[in-house]
Write a protein that holds these residues in place. Structure first.
Motif, PDB file in Angstrom:
ATOM      1  N   ASP A 110       0.876  -1.165   0.000  1.00 21.10           N
ATOM      2  CA  ASP A 110       0.000   0.000   0.000  1.00 21.10           C
ATOM      3  C   ASP A 110       0.916   1.218   0.000  1.00 21.10           C
ATOM      4  OD1 ASP A 110       0.879   0.400   2.667  1.00 21.10           O
ATOM      5  OD2 ASP A 110      -0.792  -0.755   3.465  1.00 21.10           O
ATOM      6  N   GLU A 111       0.312   2.403   0.137  1.00 18.91           N
ATOM      7  CA  GLU A 111       1.121   3.620   0.015  1.00 18.91           C
ATOM      8  C   GLU A 111       1.826   3.990   1.314  1.00 18.91           C
ATOM      9  OE1 GLU A 111      -2.578   6.751   0.795  1.00 18.91           O
ATOM     10  OE2 GLU A 111      -1.614   6.629  -1.154  1.00 18.91           O
ATOM     11  N   GLY A 112       1.561   3.265   2.399  1.00 23.76           N
ATOM     12  CA  GLY A 112       2.199   3.567   3.666  1.00 23.76           C
ATOM     13  C   GLY A 112       3.621   3.031   3.743  1.00 23.76           C
ATOM     14  N   PRO A 113       4.305   3.319   4.853  1.00 24.52           N
ATOM     15  CA  PRO A 113       5.651   2.781   5.038  1.00 24.52           C
ATOM     16  C   PRO A 113       5.620   1.263   5.128  1.00 24.52           C
ATOM     17  CG  PRO A 113       4.844   3.764   7.069  1.00 24.52           C
ATOM     18  CD  PRO A 113       3.862   4.115   6.003  1.00 24.52           C
ATOM     19  N   GLU A 114       6.733   0.641   4.817  1.00 23.98           N
ATOM     20  CA  GLU A 114       6.805  -0.811   4.872  1.00 23.98           C
ATOM     21  C   GLU A 114       6.464  -1.282   6.289  1.00 23.98           C
ATOM     22  OE1 GLU A 114       7.147  -4.445   3.018  1.00 23.98           O
ATOM     23  OE2 GLU A 114       7.156  -2.430   2.160  1.00 23.98           O
ATOM     24  N   PRO A 115       5.529  -2.224   6.438  1.00 26.49           N
ATOM     25  CA  PRO A 115       5.135  -2.658   7.788  1.00 26.49           C
ATOM     26  C   PRO A 115       6.224  -3.499   8.444  1.00 26.49           C
ATOM     27  CG  PRO A 115       4.087  -4.039   6.149  1.00 26.49           C
ATOM     28  CD  PRO A 115       4.788  -2.956   5.393  1.00 26.49           C
ATOM     29  N   LEU A 116       6.152  -3.580   9.763  1.00 27.98           N
ATOM     30  CA  LEU A 116       7.051  -4.474  10.485  1.00 27.98           C
ATOM     31  C   LEU A 116       6.705  -5.927  10.178  1.00 27.98           C
ATOM     32  CD1 LEU A 116       7.035  -2.676  13.968  1.00 27.98           C
ATOM     33  CD2 LEU A 116       8.866  -2.624  12.238  1.00 27.98           C
ATOM     34  N   TYR A 117       5.399  -6.197  10.090  1.00 24.40           N
ATOM     35  CA  TYR A 117       4.925  -7.559   9.837  1.00 24.40           C
ATOM     36  C   TYR A 117       3.760  -7.492   8.862  1.00 24.40           C
ATOM     37  CZ  TYR A 117       7.543  -8.167  14.167  1.00 24.40           C
ATOM     38  OH  TYR A 117       8.527  -8.146  15.115  1.00 24.40           O
ATOM     39  N   ASP A 118       3.779  -8.402   7.885  1.00 26.13           N
ATOM     40  CA  ASP A 118       2.745  -8.375   6.839  1.00 26.13           C
ATOM     41  C   ASP A 118       1.997  -9.708   6.807  1.00 26.13           C
ATOM     42  OD1 ASP A 118       1.151  -7.950   4.677  1.00 26.13           O
ATOM     43  OD2 ASP A 118       2.766  -7.431   3.285  1.00 26.13           O
ATOM     44  N   PHE A 119       0.764  -9.694   7.341  1.00 23.91           N
ATOM     45  CA  PHE A 119      -0.114 -10.864   7.323  1.00 23.91           C
ATOM     46  C   PHE A 119      -1.090 -10.813   6.149  1.00 23.91           C
ATOM     47  CE2 PHE A 119       1.427 -10.735  11.613  1.00 23.91           C
ATOM     48  CZ  PHE A 119       1.412 -12.041  12.076  1.00 23.91           C
ATOM     49  N   SER A 120      -0.991  -9.773   5.317  1.00 26.15           N
ATOM     50  CA  SER A 120      -1.993  -9.575   4.267  1.00 26.15           C
ATOM     51  C   SER A 120      -1.717 -10.410   3.029  1.00 26.15           C
ATOM     52  CB  SER A 120      -2.056  -8.093   3.879  1.00 26.15           C
ATOM     53  OG  SER A 120      -0.911  -7.717   3.130  1.00 26.15           O
ATOM     54  N   THR A 121      -0.493 -10.831   2.844  1.00 28.05           N
ATOM     55  CA  THR A 121      -0.148 -11.640   1.687  1.00 28.05           C
ATOM     56  C   THR A 121      -0.091 -13.104   2.098  1.00 28.05           C
ATOM     57  OG1 THR A 121       1.613 -12.192   0.128  1.00 28.05           O
ATOM     58  CG2 THR A 121       2.283 -11.102   2.161  1.00 28.05           C
ATOM     59  N   ASN A 122      -0.579 -13.975   1.227  1.00 30.64           N
ATOM     60  CA  ASN A 122      -0.552 -15.412   1.523  1.00 30.64           C
ATOM     61  C   ASN A 122       0.692 -16.096   0.975  1.00 30.64           C
ATOM     62  OD1 ASN A 122      -2.945 -15.364   2.926  1.00 30.64           O
ATOM     63  ND2 ASN A 122      -4.200 -16.000   1.198  1.00 30.64           N
ATOM     64  N   ALA A 123       1.726 -15.318   0.685  1.00 28.99           N
ATOM     65  CA  ALA A 123       2.979 -15.916   0.232  1.00 28.99           C
ATOM     66  C   ALA A 123       3.604 -16.722   1.366  1.00 28.99           C
ATOM     67  CB  ALA A 123       3.944 -14.826  -0.215  1.00 28.99           C
ATOM     68  N   ASN A 124       4.378 -17.722   0.993  1.00 29.31           N
ATOM     69  CA  ASN A 124       5.098 -18.555   1.958  1.00 29.31           C
ATOM     70  C   ASN A 124       6.022 -17.682   2.794  1.00 29.31           C
ATOM     71  OD1 ASN A 124       6.888 -20.397   3.219  1.00 29.31           O
ATOM     72  ND2 ASN A 124       6.670 -21.857   1.559  1.00 29.31           N
ATOM     73  N   ALA A 125       5.737 -17.579   4.086  1.00 25.62           N
ATOM     74  CA  ALA A 125       6.500 -16.695   4.976  1.00 25.62           C
ATOM     75  C   ALA A 125       7.903 -17.207   5.246  1.00 25.62           C
ATOM     76  CB  ALA A 125       5.749 -16.532   6.298  1.00 25.62           C
ATOM     77  N   LEU A 126       8.206 -18.445   4.872  1.00 30.24           N
ATOM     78  CA  LEU A 126       9.532 -19.001   5.094  1.00 30.24           C
ATOM     79  C   LEU A 126      10.429 -18.812   3.874  1.00 30.24           C
ATOM     80  CD1 LEU A 126       8.479 -22.304   6.891  1.00 30.24           C
ATOM     81  CD2 LEU A 126       8.964 -20.061   7.880  1.00 30.24           C
ATOM     82  N   GLY A 127       9.872 -18.223   2.822  1.00 33.34           N
ATOM     83  CA  GLY A 127      10.633 -18.000   1.599  1.00 33.34           C
ATOM     84  C   GLY A 127      11.495 -16.765   1.682  1.00 33.34           C
ATOM     85  N   PRO A 128      12.158 -16.439   0.586  1.00 31.76           N
ATOM     86  CA  PRO A 128      12.046 -17.092  -0.709  1.00 31.76           C
ATOM     87  C   PRO A 128      12.792 -18.426  -0.772  1.00 31.76           C
ATOM     88  CG  PRO A 128      13.617 -15.298  -0.848  1.00 31.76           C
ATOM     89  CD  PRO A 128      13.001 -15.230   0.524  1.00 31.76           C
ATOM     90  N   ASN A 129      12.294 -19.288  -1.638  1.00 31.32           N
ATOM     91  CA  ASN A 129      12.911 -20.583  -1.850  1.00 31.32           C
ATOM     92  C   ASN A 129      14.330 -20.373  -2.387  1.00 31.32           C
ATOM     93  OD1 ASN A 129      13.718 -23.082  -2.989  1.00 31.32           O
ATOM     94  ND2 ASN A 129      11.619 -23.645  -3.463  1.00 31.32           N
ATOM     95  N   PRO A 130      15.350 -20.839  -1.680  1.00 31.37           N
ATOM     96  CA  PRO A 130      16.726 -20.589  -2.131  1.00 31.37           C
ATOM     97  C   PRO A 130      17.063 -21.251  -3.461  1.00 31.37           C
ATOM     98  CG  PRO A 130      16.695 -22.109  -0.264  1.00 31.37           C
ATOM     99  CD  PRO A 130      15.313 -21.577  -0.400  1.00 31.37           C
ATOM    100  N   VAL A 131      16.428 -22.368  -3.768  1.00 36.39           N
ATOM    101  CA  VAL A 131      16.678 -23.027  -5.055  1.00 36.39           C
ATOM    102  C   VAL A 131      16.146 -22.153  -6.190  1.00 36.39           C
ATOM    103  CG1 VAL A 131      16.283 -25.096  -6.444  1.00 36.39           C
ATOM    104  CG2 VAL A 131      16.551 -25.289  -3.958  1.00 36.39           C
ATOM    105  N   ALA A 132      14.944 -21.624  -6.009  1.00 37.07           N
ATOM    106  CA  ALA A 132      14.371 -20.745  -7.033  1.00 37.07           C
ATOM    107  C   ALA A 132      15.185 -19.465  -7.165  1.00 37.07           C
ATOM    108  CB  ALA A 132      12.920 -20.425  -6.686  1.00 37.07           C
ATOM    109  N   LEU A 133      15.677 -18.929  -6.064  1.00 35.83           N
ATOM    110  CA  LEU A 133      16.510 -17.727  -6.131  1.00 35.83           C
ATOM    111  C   LEU A 133      17.758 -17.968  -6.966  1.00 35.83           C
ATOM    112  CD1 LEU A 133      16.581 -16.011  -2.603  1.00 35.83           C
ATOM    113  CD2 LEU A 133      15.662 -15.121  -4.742  1.00 35.83           C
ATOM    114  N   ALA A 134      18.349 -19.150  -6.834  1.00 38.78           N
ATOM    115  CA  ALA A 134      19.541 -19.475  -7.615  1.00 38.78           C
ATOM    116  C   ALA A 134      19.224 -19.468  -9.115  1.00 38.78           C
ATOM    117  CB  ALA A 134      20.091 -20.833  -7.188  1.00 38.78           C
ATOM    118  N   TYR A 135      18.050 -19.969  -9.488  1.00 43.84           N
ATOM    119  CA  TYR A 135      17.642 -19.919 -10.896  1.00 43.84           C
ATOM    120  C   TYR A 135      17.531 -18.472 -11.374  1.00 43.84           C
ATOM    121  CZ  TYR A 135      16.389 -24.855 -11.771  1.00 43.84           C
ATOM    122  OH  TYR A 135      16.413 -26.208 -11.996  1.00 43.84           O
ATOM    123  N   LEU A 136      16.936 -17.605 -10.544  1.00 40.38           N
ATOM    124  CA  LEU A 136      16.769 -16.206 -10.934  1.00 40.38           C
ATOM    125  C   LEU A 136      18.113 -15.522 -11.105  1.00 40.38           C
ATOM    126  CD1 LEU A 136      13.812 -15.144  -8.604  1.00 40.38           C
ATOM    127  CD2 LEU A 136      13.711 -15.867 -10.982  1.00 40.38           C
TER     128      LEU A 136
END
Length: 332
Positions: free
Chosen positions: A14-40
């Motif tokens: 959103d337009e506000g400052p970056e939150p301390l904690y973001d529960f609004s996204t359903n992305a995997n909170a333990l990511g990013p996947n390091p294997v996928a990062l290596a591909y990128l």
């Protein structure tokens, strides 16, 4: 106004400052996947990707047991949804079962197509033979519901039944899927890489014309690399391991919310819903405390928040802030 109807409403930034904690996204909170990062990191941004994505489509087809002509790639779920609505083969009434992901309705309204919103599963099944395009999210966003009639719906569909599988890879026990349905995959949430926009569609028919409806190069080299990473056995192993911890964290979050006296609906994936009363007010108060949550008012659920499983530190912070906000509401 039409612009108000078409304005995208999602969780995340959103337009506000970056939150301390973001529960609004359903992305995997333990990511990013390091294997996928290596591909990128190995992707070469100095070149164009193949405009037909032949190697990628062959790999996806092999992984799913279909032909490459039955695979189309896109910028992500939203782009593919809007492309489906534009497809001449399907143009006609779009059928939904609310509450559900708002992009389906946006796609219909953007093209001024008839939009049917069924009032019940029974009504949805009754309307299916008359619709051109119908969407079901598996599991549903935001409720987490997994409808038990997927096979029946696939048999009844008069046009295309599209199963949106945005959270399918984050489920504890993913259900079998009817092969006659269209299947829409956006694995970036599962791998904790929502900023990489990439998705793909599988269909029980030739998608060559549908693929050609996209602008040239809908996937960047990073999106292309990410979808290859999604198929890598090491990336899949990381995902399966992360799910066990995500389900533990989801249970911890649910337990804490219930201790606050809240009604909780857990999903079979990494998110849940909590009934807090005036959700917009609560979400705003939490945002002021550095915590972002998903107000479900736009889904037609004005008393509910959708919350994703986050790490324990974040859960503790949310529960403390929520207790304070709810106590303030009661005093008011």
């Amino acid at each position: 106004m039409l612009d108000d109807v078409l304005r995208p409403i999602h969780g995340g930034t959103d337009e506000g400052p970056e939150p301390l904690y973001d529960f609004s996204t359903n992305a995997n909170a333990l990511g990013p996947n390091p294997v996928a990062l290596a591909y990128l990191r190995r992707a070469d941004p100095s070149r164009y990707p193949d405009p037909l994505y032949r190697r990628l489509r062959r790999a996806l087809a092999e992984a799913h047991g279909v032909s490459p002509e039955q695979v189309a790639v896109g910028t992500g779920t939203s782009e593919l949804i809007h492309r489906l609505a534009r497809w001449t083969y399907l143009r006609g009434p779009i059928l939904l079962l609310p509450p559900t992901f708002g992009e389906y309705a946006r796609a219909a309204r953007a093209l001024d197509l008839p939009l049917w919103e069924a009032e019940s599963p029974e009504a949805f099944l009754e309307l299916l033979p008359k619709s051109s395009l119908a969407f079901l999210c598996v599991p549903n966003n935001p409720t987490g519901e997994v409808y038990p009639f997927l096979e029946e719906a696939a048999r009844r569909a008069g046009g295309a039944l599209v199963l949106d599988l945005a959270y399918y890879d984050l489920m504890e026990s993913p259900p079998p899927l009817p092969q006659t349905a269209f299947r829409l995959y956006s694995p970036n949430k599962a791998h904790g890489l929502t900023g990489v926009r990439a998705g793909y569609l599988l269909a029980p028919l030739d998608l060559t014309h549908f693929q050609n409806l996209a602008p040239s190069w809908p996937l960047s080299v990073y999106g292309e690399a990410f979808l290859h990473a999604h198929l890598d056995p090491e990336a899949r192993a990381w995902l399966e391991g992360s799910k066990r911890e995500l389900f533990r964290l989801r249970g911890l979050l649910a337990e804490g919310l219930r201790r606050l006296g809240l009604e909780v609906r857990e999903s079979p994936a990494n998110f849940l819903m909590a009934r807090v009363g005036r959700a917009t007010e609560v979400a705003k108060a939490l945002r002021e405390r550095g915590i972002r949550v998903r107000d479900c008012t736009s889904f037609g659920l004005p008393e509910w928040l959708r919350l994703s499983a986050q790490r324990e530190e974040a859960i503790r912070a949310l529960l403390l802030a929520l207790e304070e906000v709810l106590a303030g509401k009661l005093r008011a």
